[in-house]
Design an enzyme around this catalytic site. Structure first.
Site, PDB file in Angstrom:
ATOM      1  N   CYS A   9      19.129  -7.659 -30.828  1.00  0.00           N
ATOM      2  CA  CYS A   9      20.180  -8.575 -31.282  1.00  0.00           C
ATOM      3  C   CYS A   9      21.575  -7.965 -31.179  1.00  0.00           C
ATOM      4  O   CYS A   9      21.774  -6.778 -31.421  1.00  0.00           O
ATOM      5  CB  CYS A   9      19.936  -8.992 -32.728  1.00  0.00           C
ATOM      6  SG  CYS A   9      18.487 -10.049 -32.922  1.00  0.00           S
ATOM      7  N   HIS A  42      26.278  -4.030 -31.414  1.00  0.00           N
ATOM      8  CA  HIS A  42      24.828  -4.157 -31.530  1.00  0.00           C
ATOM      9  C   HIS A  42      24.494  -4.374 -33.002  1.00  0.00           C
ATOM     10  O   HIS A  42      25.102  -3.763 -33.880  1.00  0.00           O
ATOM     11  CB  HIS A  42      24.112  -2.916 -31.005  1.00  0.00           C
ATOM     12  CG  HIS A  42      22.659  -3.152 -30.739  1.00  0.00           C
ATOM     13  ND1 HIS A  42      21.713  -3.091 -31.736  1.00  0.00           N
ATOM     14  CD2 HIS A  42      21.993  -3.498 -29.611  1.00  0.00           C
ATOM     15  CE1 HIS A  42      20.516  -3.363 -31.218  1.00  0.00           C
ATOM     16  NE2 HIS A  42      20.661  -3.615 -29.938  1.00  0.00           N
ATOM     17  N   HIS A  43      23.523  -5.251 -33.272  1.00  0.00           N
ATOM     18  CA  HIS A  43      23.219  -5.611 -34.662  1.00  0.00           C
ATOM     19  C   HIS A  43      22.665  -4.423 -35.457  1.00  0.00           C
ATOM     20  O   HIS A  43      22.642  -4.449 -36.689  1.00  0.00           O
ATOM     21  CB  HIS A  43      22.208  -6.767 -34.691  1.00  0.00           C
ATOM     22  CG  HIS A  43      22.408  -7.716 -35.825  1.00  0.00           C
ATOM     23  ND1 HIS A  43      22.735  -7.300 -37.102  1.00  0.00           N
ATOM     24  CD2 HIS A  43      22.351  -9.074 -35.894  1.00  0.00           C
ATOM     25  CE1 HIS A  43      22.857  -8.347 -37.891  1.00  0.00           C
ATOM     26  NE2 HIS A  43      22.629  -9.434 -37.184  1.00  0.00           N
ATOM     27  N   SER A  44      22.215  -3.385 -34.775  1.00  0.00           N
ATOM     28  CA  SER A  44      21.698  -2.213 -35.493  1.00  0.00           C
ATOM     29  C   SER A  44      22.801  -1.500 -36.269  1.00  0.00           C
ATOM     30  O   SER A  44      22.519  -0.729 -37.196  1.00  0.00           O
ATOM     31  CB  SER A  44      21.040  -1.238 -34.513  1.00  0.00           C
ATOM     32  OG  SER A  44      21.980  -0.803 -33.533  1.00  0.00           O
TER      33      SER A  44
END
Length: 511
Positions: free
Chosen positions: A42, A160-162
């Site tokens: 994601c 980045h969703h991380s």
């Protein structure tokens, strides 16, 4: 996110002290590891319209003083092997800002506003096919010298969703901004003190003559909390195993392709209209947004089903073209932090800070009641009934805790598969973020609107709502092979808002 509470915000103007920094190496959190799994890769994209021509050198200098001082934005992800197998860690690195800031050469001489809007949509959609370079920190900023219908120039942030959830990323980006009216002050969010007012009412009740009644009500509330949580947990398990939504024209099939080009579009409407409905109906802004979304989806699906019947040559005399029963559920993101708002960058990472960085989000499965209504206000009432019932449940916290336990027990790959399967059996994603109440500037560039969104999860439709000053921006992320007429869906949402507003005003004039 459903609700956020404002608080005072600061930002340090000097370099962080060593004792405030993270260690040079940190393992990825369980949620961050899931967001890197191929089944659930994601990204967050935020389109920011500004009211003046962008000066890239000013932006880059501002980033050096703010964003890249945050450990997650100055660390790259590294995979290493240890005695337990492969592991992923964040490693601090020297950030070259120019490597993360992209200024495309756009020939704008012959681009008018309408074409510029389409160019922007195409540009942002193309970004969904380009992964970030994992040899660098996982973010980039695109500065577009492009005049659109609602902004002089445009900036596009991609993470980045991380790196974190929507609330933590939003808090950090806002911490880099200032009020336009006073460049020395940081943005503030609207106050929302419902929890404190609720507790004061309970205390007032307990001091009166109705302590026994209050005790009975509290006991009943606790029983309903347990029952609702159990029912929601069973539904989530069933959804992960077999319970699927109806195959409507907005439900995608992500078994066919994992990596698709997604279309990202946005539209801005009046927040004052939403607040008018909210105050008249005694609801929250989130209640109104959910109700209008339900009405807009119903109208859109009615049109799509009607077109399908016409194409197949079926009888068109029936005024209602939709199936009588449609199961259409949305995964709503819920912020689980005990303290929400914007805090000092160093406080976000300090040990013992109540503002937790990272992905502290849970899900609730919200069933939309799809169908045409003679009274448009019924969409508001039904949405409020459902969300009030969901608030009296620990579903969001449970999904967060169970997710962490699954990672420890089954590993990242299997957990990502389970979450992917559960979301695939629902239809869409939904979130609502509260933004500043005054105009703010991005390193001296006054902001016209902010339109955040996310992609990479298995939904053909994602709706994000972002308030800012007296406006609400609706961001749609859609699979164009499923929903090709994205702007018509926005038209239906805006038309539903006006219909509900008119019904509310008519009701007010009658009373």
């Amino acid at each position: 996110m459903i609700e956020h509470q404002a608080m005072e915000i600061k930002i340090p103007e000097t370099t962080m002290r060593k004792d405030e920094e993270e260690e040079d190496e940190q393992p990825l959190s369980p949620a961050a590891r899931v967001f890197h799994a191929p089944e659930f890769n994601c990204y967050v994209i935020s389109v920011i319209g500004v009211k003046k021509k962008i000066e890239p050198d000013v932006i880059m200098e501002g980033l050096k003083q703010t964003l890249i001082r945050h450990p997650r934005f100055s660390s790259k992800m590294v995979s290493r092997r240890n005695e337990n197998g492969q592991t992923q860690i964040w490693v601090r690195t020297n950030v070259v800002v120019s490597d993360h800031v992209i200024v495309p050469d756009i020939q704008t001489q012959n681009i008018e506003n309408a074409n510029a809007d389409k160019f922007l949509e195409s540009y942002v959609s193309d970004l969904t096919l380009i992964p970030l370079d994992t040899s660098k920190p996982l973010w980039e900023l695109h500065l577009l010298d492009l005049k659109t219908s609602d902004a002089e120039n445009v900036a596009v942030l991609k993470f980045h969703h991380s790196l974190g959830d929507g609330m933590s990323l939003m808090a950090l980006v806002l911490a880099c901004m200032r009020k336009t009216s006073n460049p020395d002050e940081l943005p503030t969010l609207p106050n929302q003190n419902r929890s404190s007012s609720r507790s004061s009412r309970l205390k007032a009740g307990s001091r009166g003559d109705f302590r026994f009644l209050w005790l009975i009500m509290a006991l009943w509330s606790a029983i309903m909390l347990v029952l609702n949580t159990m029912c929601d947990a069973l539904e989530f398990i069933a959804t992960a195993m077999f319970l699927k939504d109806t195959e409507t024209p907005i439900k995608g099939d992500f078994r066919l392709s994992k990596h698709k080009r997604m279309s990202l579009v946005h539209r801005t409407v009046s927040l004052d209209d939403i607040k008018l409905i909210k105050n008249t109906m005694n609801m929250t802004v989130n209640d109104v947004v959910l109700g209008v979304t339900q009405a807009g989806l119903s109208q859109y699906l009615e049109t799509r089903y009607g077109e399908k019947k016409k194409k197949l040559g079926e009888d068109q005399r029936n005024s209602n073209h939709m199936p009588k029963i449609i199961r259409l559920r949305s995964a709503i993101l819920v912020n689980l932090r005990p303290t929400t708002g914007i805090q000092d960058l160093s406080d976000m990472m300090a040990k013992g800070s109540k503002c937790r960085w990272g992905n502290w989000i849970g899900y609730i499965v919200f069933p939309f009641s799809i169908g045409l209504r003679k009274d448009p206000l019924e969409h508001l009432r039904s949405a409020k009934r459902i969300i009030d019932r969901k608030k009296n449940s620990l579903e969001a916290a449970l999904t967060f805790i169970v997710g962490k336990l699954m990672i420890k027990s089954f590993g990242v790959k299997m957990t990502a598969n389970i979450i992917n399967r559960a979301l695939s059996n629902t239809t869409m994603s939904f979130s609502n973020l509260i933004g500043p109440i005054e105009e703010i500037s991005f390193f001296g560039h006054p902001i016209a609107y902010m339109a955040p969104s996310v992609y990479g999860h298995p939904h053909a439709l994602t709706m994000h709502f972002q308030s800012y000053m007296n406006k609400m921006t609706i961001s749609l992320t859609v699979d164009p092979t499923v929903i090709s007429d994205t702007h018509r869906l926005l038209d239906n949402w805006e038309e539903s808002l006006q219909n509900i507003k008119a019904a509310v005003q008519e009701r007010g004039s009658i009373h």
